[in-house]
Design an enzyme around this catalytic site. Structure first.
Site, PDB file in Angstrom:
ATOM      1  N   TYR A 118      58.642  -2.504  -7.846  1.00  0.00           N
ATOM      2  CA  TYR A 118      58.904  -3.600  -8.783  1.00  0.00           C
ATOM      3  C   TYR A 118      59.791  -3.184  -9.954  1.00  0.00           C
ATOM      4  O   TYR A 118      60.184  -4.025 -10.764  1.00  0.00           O
ATOM      5  CB  TYR A 118      57.585  -4.138  -9.349  1.00  0.00           C
ATOM      6  CG  TYR A 118      56.647  -4.651  -8.298  1.00  0.00           C
ATOM      7  CD1 TYR A 118      56.923  -5.808  -7.582  1.00  0.00           C
ATOM      8  CD2 TYR A 118      55.469  -3.960  -8.000  1.00  0.00           C
ATOM      9  CE1 TYR A 118      56.057  -6.275  -6.602  1.00  0.00           C
ATOM     10  CE2 TYR A 118      54.596  -4.422  -7.028  1.00  0.00           C
ATOM     11  CZ  TYR A 118      54.896  -5.573  -6.335  1.00  0.00           C
ATOM     12  OH  TYR A 118      54.038  -6.025  -5.362  1.00  0.00           O
ATOM     13  N   ASP A 148      59.814 -12.550 -19.152  1.00  0.00           N
ATOM     14  CA  ASP A 148      60.947 -13.179 -18.485  1.00  0.00           C
ATOM     15  C   ASP A 148      60.787 -14.694 -18.553  1.00  0.00           C
ATOM     16  O   ASP A 148      59.678 -15.197 -18.732  1.00  0.00           O
ATOM     17  CB  ASP A 148      61.029 -12.722 -17.026  1.00  0.00           C
ATOM     18  CG  ASP A 148      59.795 -13.094 -16.229  1.00  0.00           C
ATOM     19  OD1 ASP A 148      59.891 -13.975 -15.349  1.00  0.00           O
ATOM     20  OD2 ASP A 148      58.719 -12.515 -16.479  1.00  0.00           O
ATOM     21  N   ASN A 191      52.413 -16.727 -15.613  1.00  0.00           N
ATOM     22  CA  ASN A 191      51.056 -16.241 -15.381  1.00  0.00           C
ATOM     23  C   ASN A 191      50.654 -15.070 -16.274  1.00  0.00           C
ATOM     24  O   ASN A 191      49.484 -14.923 -16.627  1.00  0.00           O
ATOM     25  CB  ASN A 191      50.856 -15.882 -13.906  1.00  0.00           C
ATOM     26  CG  ASN A 191      50.828 -17.128 -13.041  1.00  0.00           C
ATOM     27  OD1 ASN A 191      50.405 -18.187 -13.473  1.00  0.00           O
ATOM     28  ND2 ASN A 191      51.303 -16.988 -11.818  1.00  0.00           N
ATOM     29  N   PHE A 199      49.181  -5.532 -13.235  1.00  0.00           N
ATOM     30  CA  PHE A 199      50.007  -6.539 -12.590  1.00  0.00           C
ATOM     31  C   PHE A 199      50.114  -7.742 -13.518  1.00  0.00           C
ATOM     32  O   PHE A 199      49.227  -8.018 -14.331  1.00  0.00           O
ATOM     33  CB  PHE A 199      49.530  -6.924 -11.182  1.00  0.00           C
ATOM     34  CG  PHE A 199      49.789  -5.843 -10.177  1.00  0.00           C
ATOM     35  CD1 PHE A 199      51.024  -5.728  -9.561  1.00  0.00           C
ATOM     36  CD2 PHE A 199      48.822  -4.905  -9.887  1.00  0.00           C
ATOM     37  CE1 PHE A 199      51.282  -4.708  -8.655  1.00  0.00           C
ATOM     38  CE2 PHE A 199      49.062  -3.884  -8.990  1.00  0.00           C
ATOM     39  CZ  PHE A 199      50.300  -3.783  -8.365  1.00  0.00           C
TER      40      PHE A 199
END
Length: 185
Positions: free
Chosen positions: A14, A91, A112, A64
């Site tokens: 990632y 972001d 989220n 995460f």
């Protein structure tokens, strides 16, 4: 004290993805401030420094994205950091590539990581810096955010990260958020 929290996902796969722009911003700040962000505590990678006598934390949650609050809340509690002393870097797909926008409060807007932090803190009253990653044209959102920037997009993102780091350094120095909003939004 000040705490800058960059949102992203841990792991090599990632590292350069759009969703990790918050981690990229922390990396740029760490480079500028000569801070090692590798101490693992409360499910986060952290680094600290002092700027003009004020302790500054750089944080990359390792939980995460969707569970970022699980790392943020315990760190704030342990170090007795108040919600007005944090800045969350995230972001934003609804902004053009590399565009910056400060916000003082508000809903998660579908993000989220921000939802998780709001839930963990019990409030949406904290500063944020959003960095545009643009909305996908034909890709599914999940595929879009988990892919790297294209070569043609990289210069806009690099410029956004540099301007964002400049803005965060001003925030650390005590610039008022409305002034930063006028200058960078």
């Amino acid at each position: 004290m000040k705490m800058i929290i960059g949102l992203g996902n841990p792991g090599r796969q990632y590292a350069q993805t759009k969703h990790n722009i918050g981690f990229m911003m922390i990396d740029e700040l760490a480079k500028r401030l000569n801070v090692d962000v590798s101490k693992l505590e409360f499910e986060a990678a952290t680094g600290t420094t002092f700027i003009d006598g004020e302790k500054v934390f750089l944080v990359k949650p390792q939980t995460f994205m969707n569970d970022s609050g699980r790392a943020v809340r315990p760190l704030m509690g342990f170090y007795q950091i108040q919600q007005d002393e944090i800045l969350v870097v995230q972001d934003d797909m609804d902004m053009t590539l590399g565009q910056l926008r400060f916000r003082q409060k508000g809903s998660a807007g579908g993000h989220n990581g921000i939802k998780s932090i709001i839930s963990a803190l019990g409030t949406d009253q904290f500063d944020r810096l959003k960095i545009g990653i643009q909305h996908p044209q034909k890709q599914r959102v999940v595929d879009w955010v988990l892919t790297p920037f294209s070569k043609q997009d990289q210069s806009a993102i690099d410029e956004g990260i540099q301007r964002g780091a400049d803005a965060i350094e001003e925030w650390i120095a005590g610039a008022a958020l409305p002034d930063l909003m006028n200058r960078y939004n």
